[in-house]
Write a protein that holds these residues in place. Structure first.
Motif, PDB file in Angstrom:
ATOM      1  N   GLY A  63       0.790  -1.215   0.000  1.00  0.00           N
ATOM      2  CA  GLY A  63       0.000   0.000   0.000  1.00  0.00           C
ATOM      3  C   GLY A  63       0.827   1.272   0.000  1.00  0.00           C
ATOM      4  N   PHE A  64       0.140   2.390  -0.118  1.00  0.00           N
ATOM      5  CA  PHE A  64       0.763   3.703  -0.278  1.00  0.00           C
ATOM      6  C   PHE A  64       1.549   4.115   0.963  1.00  0.00           C
ATOM      7  N   GLU A  65       0.929   4.077   2.136  1.00  0.00           N
ATOM      8  CA  GLU A  65       1.579   4.579   3.342  1.00  0.00           C
ATOM      9  C   GLU A  65       2.846   3.794   3.663  1.00  0.00           C
ATOM     10  N   LYS A  66       2.779   2.478   3.597  1.00  0.00           N
ATOM     11  CA  LYS A  66       3.933   1.644   3.917  1.00  0.00           C
ATOM     12  C   LYS A  66       5.040   1.825   2.895  1.00  0.00           C
ATOM     13  N   THR A  67       4.677   1.999   1.636  1.00  0.00           N
ATOM     14  CA  THR A  67       5.687   2.190   0.596  1.00  0.00           C
ATOM     15  C   THR A  67       6.435   3.498   0.811  1.00  0.00           C
ATOM     16  N   VAL A  68       5.718   4.566   1.117  1.00  0.00           N
ATOM     17  CA  VAL A  68       6.364   5.857   1.378  1.00  0.00           C
ATOM     18  C   VAL A  68       7.295   5.742   2.587  1.00  0.00           C
ATOM     19  N   GLU A  69       6.827   5.061   3.633  1.00  0.00           N
ATOM     20  CA  GLU A  69       7.668   4.860   4.818  1.00  0.00           C
ATOM     21  C   GLU A  69       8.962   4.140   4.450  1.00  0.00           C
ATOM     22  N   ARG A  70       8.850   3.088   3.663  1.00  0.00           N
ATOM     23  CA  ARG A  70      10.032   2.299   3.322  1.00  0.00           C
ATOM     24  C   ARG A  70      10.999   3.078   2.433  1.00  0.00           C
ATOM     25  N   ILE A  71      10.479   3.878   1.511  1.00  0.00           N
ATOM     26  CA  ILE A  71      11.356   4.667   0.644  1.00  0.00           C
ATOM     27  C   ILE A  71      12.137   5.686   1.466  1.00  0.00           C
ATOM     28  N   LEU A  72      11.462   6.347   2.395  1.00  0.00           N
ATOM     29  CA  LEU A  72      12.161   7.308   3.243  1.00  0.00           C
ATOM     30  C   LEU A  72      13.203   6.600   4.110  1.00  0.00           C
ATOM     31  N   GLU A  73      12.848   5.472   4.696  1.00  0.00           N
ATOM     32  CA  GLU A  73      13.805   4.715   5.509  1.00  0.00           C
ATOM     33  C   GLU A  73      15.019   4.301   4.685  1.00  0.00           C
ATOM     34  N   GLN A  74      14.767   3.826   3.471  1.00  0.00           N
ATOM     35  CA  GLN A  74      15.852   3.345   2.622  1.00  0.00           C
ATOM     36  C   GLN A  74      16.801   4.471   2.251  1.00  0.00           C
TER      37      GLN A  74
END
Length: 690
Positions: free
Chosen positions: A248-259
């Motif tokens: 989903g959108f929220e988790k993907t954004v979180e992971r991109i920022l973390e990465q």
């Protein structure tokens, strides 16, 4: 002796800040002091000053990094080492609670005794000090309407607070606080906000909830938000990356920022601070270019290099940074965005308005106490009247902060907007740290006596502790309006307020609170705590259920020791929940990152130790703090450990011999967890724990 000086603007500011953060200078008479050009320091600083001295003394044992006039690091001096350098031009990195550089032209001797770090020069020498503090408050304010396109323009200006667009922006002192946002009748972005031209855009549909989710990513990348039918990361070079993955959108954004953030902390080791980061060796083979090559790339190319690595290949190496902010999608939430972005938080949108729980999600009910052998019939509870389970009484919009706890649950805080605005309004004050202890029940005096002895038991960090017993409502109001750093309340609280000697004081009657943070150690103090936040406080620990007195004393004592050692509220609560089952009944209101003191250590930490087959295994969990925000680095002061770790995070289990561990435990006062029980390093020997 302490230097004296004329209060020139730059000089007064820099020396005040250095002194306030516990740097001490030993100088020769006569003392000369004059403002200096910040360009005389090789690194970004807010202000600089020149002074004559022969010795610098820091009140803790810490690492000192020495660079030559080319910027190359020539020495990394550990607390247990001594280094001598010949005559030359050097820049010393003395960073602790703030970033402090000292430029000298002299020979150097750097060494530590058990308590302090000393730097000796070749006689009285000219030293240029430069300091760069954490930019912890907005410098300007943007006005926006609730229209999504206007909010996009407002959030696109957040990147103006970045002090660099290189990988070094992962250091907290190179990330300024985004400008504040206020809702109004028209969009107004101040002309003074200069947004970096990074060539990166974040495309999302014109919906407030979508904008809210990407605001931390937009800030960290210095990006521009643009309307898009599909959520995308785009660059001027034509590169695109979807923001909607399988989870989903929220988790993907979180992971991109973390990465991106994590890989920045690795790549920056090719820059001005080439320290051995523990994670670098682990992930270096995943890059298709050398780390040095990636460091030299512009941001748009770095992002492409980073995102070509599947998250699944990095996931195990990325520290557990889980810090979520749960928000609604109403326009009023827009004013929270600068604070959420500044925290680089993962954003979750509440799809429906839910009834707030009467206890934190991880708390257990009073019946659990009964099943564990503790019943309300066997000893006094701090209240017997259930608090209403109605919706939160705050008139302001609320957000919820969530951290992972050590026991696998959540550490949670409910925060109205006032908590963050109140933090902006508080200015640093001179020592000492002011603590108010209120005990309104003589049967609970055991806790007041303990905390009175605990707060301020550190010689190098003065506290002023005032204890009040059985005060009236008017006297309690007077305590609240007096500016202080912390209130530790011990007594009875119910739905009608704080029980005082003559009556009850309802939180709704409190119009002003000048208490920065608080611990309301009475039953069901959640509502009263929210009232204190609305009246001017920043953060506090409260309860959402009944707590029996003996358990409350245990938790109160633990919280006092942890806050005294520089732990943030969320960290103190995390560890205190290991002390007793009652700890599960405690919750937070306001900003859970609030601290009241600085740590003696690089960053506050707790060490979990196991003994297995005659060997000791230690894992250190490092918390955010006032002096170590996300992206700082820390290293254990252990002779066998040379690696650095990103804050917050964990070291993972390290094998240590008993003599090393014993020496390590003598370096300061910090909590140790063995088999789920909490001990303090200054009260035990390692061998006594088994």
């Amino acid at each position: 002796m302490k230097p004296t000086f004329e209060p020139t603007a730059d000089g007064l500011e820099i020396i005040d800040r250095i002194e306030r953060h516990r740097y001490r200078l030993t100088t020769h008479d006569p003392v000369s002091l004059e403002p200096a050009d910040t360009d005389e320091i090789q690194y970004p600083v807010d202000s600089a000053v020149k002074i004559t001295t022969d010795t610098l003394t820091l009140p803790t044992t810490q690492y000192v990094y020495v660079r030559d006039d080319t910027g190359a690091m020539v020495a990394e001096v550990k607390p247990d080492e001594q280094t001598c350098l010949p005559e030359g031009e050097y820049t010393l990195d003395l960073s602790g609670p703030l970033k402090v550089y000292a430029r000298v032209n002299s020979s150097l001797q750097v060494y530590s005794d058990p308590e302090r770090t000393h730097i000796t020069l070749d006689g009285p020498s000219s030293v240029i000090f430069g300091a760069r503090s954490y930019h912890t408050r907005p410098s300007q304010t943007i006005t926006t309407t609730a229209a999504p396109t206007d909010v996009m323009h407002a959030v696109s200006a957040f990147g103006s607070a970045l002090k660099t667009t290189t990988a070094e922006r992962s250091y907290p002192t190179l990330r300024g606080h985004p400008p504040a946002v206020e809702l109004g009748d028209e969009l107004d972005v101040p002309d003074g906000l200069t947004v970096p031209d990074t060539g990166i855009k974040i495309g999302v549909p014109e919906k407030l909830e979508r904008i809210f989710v990407v605001s931390p990513l937009v800030y960290y990348l210095g990006a521009e938000i643009v309307p898009s039918t599909e959520p995308l990361l785009l660059t001027d070079e034509g590169y695109t990356h979807t923001l909607v993955g399988p989870e989903g959108f929220e988790k993907t954004v979180e992971r991109i920022l973390e990465q991106i953030f994590f890989l920045d902390t690795v790549v920056r080791t090719e820059g001005t601070t080439p320290l051995p980061l523990q994670k670098r060796e682990e992930i270096e083979p995943l890059f298709n270019h050398s780390i040095q090559n990636i460091y030299e790339q512009p941001l748009v190319k770095q992002i492409r290099s980073y995102l070509r690595i599947p998250f699944s290949e990095l996931e195990a190496a990325i520290p557990n940074w889980r810090f979520e902010t749960h928000i609604g999608s109403r326009p009023e939430v827009t004013e929270f965005l600068p604070f959420i972005a500044n925290d680089l938080a993962a954003v979750r949108i509440n799809e429906t308005k839910k009834q707030p729980p009467t206890v934190s999600e991880e708390a257990q009910t009073i019946s659990d106490f009964t099943r564990s052998g503790r019943t309300r019939n066997t000893e006094q509870a701090r209240n017997t009247t259930p608090e209403s389970t109605r919706n939160d009484t705050s008139a302001s919009p609320l957000i919820r902060q969530l951290w992972n706890s050590s026991n696998g649950g959540n550490i949670a805080s409910t925060a109205p907007l006032e908590a963050f605005k109140n933090s902006i309004g508080r200015t640093p004050h001179d020592d000492p740290i002011d603590i108010e202890v209120v005990c309104n029940d003589n049967t609970m005096s055991e806790e007041s006596e303990f905390v009175n002895d605990t707060y301020g038991d550190r010689d190098e960090l003065p506290f002023d502790v005032t204890v009040h017993h059985n005060i009236s409502t008017s006297e309690f109001k007077e305590v609240l309006v007096t500016k202080s750093d912390f209130l530790h309340y011990i007594g009875h609280i119910d739905k009608d307020g704080f029980r005082c000697e003559n009556d009850r004081l309802s939180g709704s009657e409190i119009k002003k609170s000048n208490i920065k943070a608080f611990f309301l150690n009475g039953c069901q103090s959640y509502t009263q705590g929210l009232r204190l936040i609305e009246a001017g406080s920043v953060g506090g620990i409260v309860t959402r259920g009944n707590v029996v007195n003996s358990g409350a004393v245990e938790v109160g004592n633990a919280i006092a020791k942890l806050l005294n050692q520089g732990f943030p509220l969320y960290g103190a609560l995390d560890i205190a929940q290991n002390e007793t089952l009652v700890g599960q009944q405690y919750y937070m209101v306001g900003d859970g990152k609030t601290t009241i003191a600085q740590s003696d250590l690089e960053a506050p930490n707790v060490c979990s130790i196991e003994k297995r087959n005659g060997k000791y295994l230690m894992n250190m969990k490092i918390y955010n703090s006032i002096q170590a925000e996300k992206g700082s680095i820390s290293t254990p002061h252990l002779g066998s450990i040379n690696s650095y770790y990103v804050v917050p995070g964990e070291t993972g289990q390290m094998s240590i011999e008993e003599p090393q561990l014993e020496e390590f435990s003598n370096q300061g006062q910090f909590p140790i967890i063995v088999d789920g029980s909490v001990y303090w390093s200054d009260n035990v020997t390692i061998s006594s724990l088994w």
